[in-house]
Enzyme design. Structure first.
Site, PDB file in Angstrom:
ATOM      1  N   HIS A  19       0.832  -0.737   0.288  1.00 43.94           N
ATOM      2  CA  HIS A  19       0.040   0.487   0.060  1.00 43.94           C
ATOM      3  C   HIS A  19       0.755   1.077  -0.394  1.00 43.94           C
ATOM      4  CE1 HIS A  19      -4.428  -2.332   0.674  1.00 43.94           C
ATOM      5  NE2 HIS A  19      -3.477  -3.351   1.444  1.00 43.94           N
ATOM      6  N   GLU A 203      -8.532 -11.915   5.726  1.00 43.68           N
ATOM      7  CA  GLU A 203      -7.442 -12.085   6.228  1.00 43.68           C
ATOM      8  C   GLU A 203      -7.923 -12.038   7.743  1.00 43.68           C
ATOM      9  OE1 GLU A 203      -6.854  -7.383   5.716  1.00 43.68           O
ATOM     10  OE2 GLU A 203      -5.336  -8.251   7.142  1.00 43.68           O
TER      11      GLU A 203
END
Ligand SMILES: O=c1[nH]cnc2c1ncn2[C@@H]1O[C@H](CO)[C@@H](O)[C@H]1O
Ligand SMILES: [Zn+2]
Length: 352
Positions: A19, A203
């Site tokens: 990210h 996740e």
């Protein structure tokens, strides 16, 4: 003996899940914050890196994500976005990364008046500046936030930029309560456009999220996907039995963008040694190794791979396998993937 970190750094690496707003240099955050009068939890740059790593070390994805408030806040001008993008590529290249797909959510960078198009252009400018000298190839992935309702618009943005540096689309943010099917419209649009996308799934939430991402939304890859182990039974003699979904993921060679350090911080795994990446690698899943957020996890591609070498006794042959897996799974045209594998990755590992 464990491979030295210097050897790992010198080996070519491929990064699919990183990210942009999770990889800023602490010094840069401090300078940009001072410039716009944004108050940081810790003023001095030296302490700032530690603050992010500690605050993100929370055991919960929701609290982990709270730390992004400060990085997103300083990434609201074209100049700031270009600088952060440029430094990101410089840092990856210095770490031996030869190909990277960097993601961020354009919708989070418009609060000071930039248009979505200007955001993407500013990031691309930074990527172009830093990769001009060669040695690394970089593409953008545009993320939509799963709790928001702009995914269709961001998907259209990704398609509009597909020949100018954007390789695909993603959704991210808190997983529980925000199933990927909320964004079906965006995914169906991308499929009609022959475009590529990955989805953060499995996740913080289990198998239903992975199943939806693949079988309802048509994801090409899974961001994390660690919970696929919930569909695998390991018998005392070490043999493993795969449920239908796990078998599908393995049979179809669905790439898993695994991010070990991040998973330990959010509680998706108890430790690196107990991370499902060991089992999934042993079973031959299409495993790739990634950083997720280099700032929040105080990590890098070399650190991630080195930690795996320590935990699982991996050597260069394993790192080469992860790297080729990742390059095969990239959202880059086939001929370009092949060229990177044959001209850069294989010769890079042959040197050792
Ligand atoms: O591991 C993760 N899981 C889910 N969402 C994440 C993760 N890391 C970062 N983001 C979210 O993605 C946004 C765009 O880059 C970040 O602002 C953060 O909110
Ligand atoms: Zn992520």
């Amino acid at each position: 003996m464990t491979l030295g970190i210097d050897v790992v750094r010198a080996a070519p690496k491929v990064l699919l899940h990183d990210h942009l707003d999770g990889g800023l240099r602490p010094q840069t955050i401090a300078e940009l914050a001072a410039g716009i009068g944004h108050e940081l939890p810790v003023a001095d740059p030296a302490g700032l890196g530690g603050w992010f790593a500690e605050a993100a070390d929370s055991g919960s994805l929701e609290r982990y994500l709270e730390t992004f408030e400060h990085t997103v806040a300083v990434m609201q001008s074209a100049e700031a976005l270009t600088r952060v993008a440029r430094e990101c590529v410089e840092d990856l290249a210095a770490d031996g990364v030869v190909y990277a797909e960097i993601r961020y959510a354009p919708e989070q960078h418009v609060s000071a008046g930039l248009t979505l198009d200007e955001v993407v252009a500013a990031v691309q400018q930074g990527f172009d500046e830093a990769s001009a000298s060669g040695g690394i190839v970089v593409r953008q992935l545009l993320t939509a936030m799963r709790h928001q309702a702009r995914s269709r618009e961001i998907a259209e943005l990704a398609v509009a930029w597909r020949d100018r540096g954007v390789a695909g689309f993603d959704i991210a943010g808190a997983e529980a309560g925000n199933p990927p099917t909320r964004h079906l419209d965006a995914f169906e649009y991308l499929q009609r456009e022959n475009a590529h996308f990955t989805i953060h799934a499995g996740e913080a939430f289990g198998l239903p999220s992975i199943w939806q991402a693949l079988q309802w939304c048509g994801a090409d890859r899974l961001g994390h996907g660690v919970r696929i182990v919930d569909d695998i039974t390991v018998h005392p003699d070490g043999t493993a039995e795969l449920g239908r979904l796990a078998a599908y993921v393995r049979d179809k060679r669905i790439p898993l963008e695994m991010c070990p350090a991040s998973n330990v911080q959010t509680g998706a795994a108890d430790s690196i040694a107990e991370h499902p990446i060991g089992l999934l690698t042993r079973l031959g899943f299409r495993v790739t190794v990634n950083t997720d957020n280099r700032l929040m996890s105080n990590t890098s591609m070399s650190k991630e791979m080195h930690a795996l070498c320590e935990a699982f006794d991996y050597g260069l042959a394993d790192l080469r396998w992860f790297t080729i897996n990742a390059m095969k799974s990239a959202f880059l045209p086939f001929d370009q993937r092949l060229a990177l594998i044959n001209d850069v990755i294989k010769p890079g590992y042959d040197k050792f």
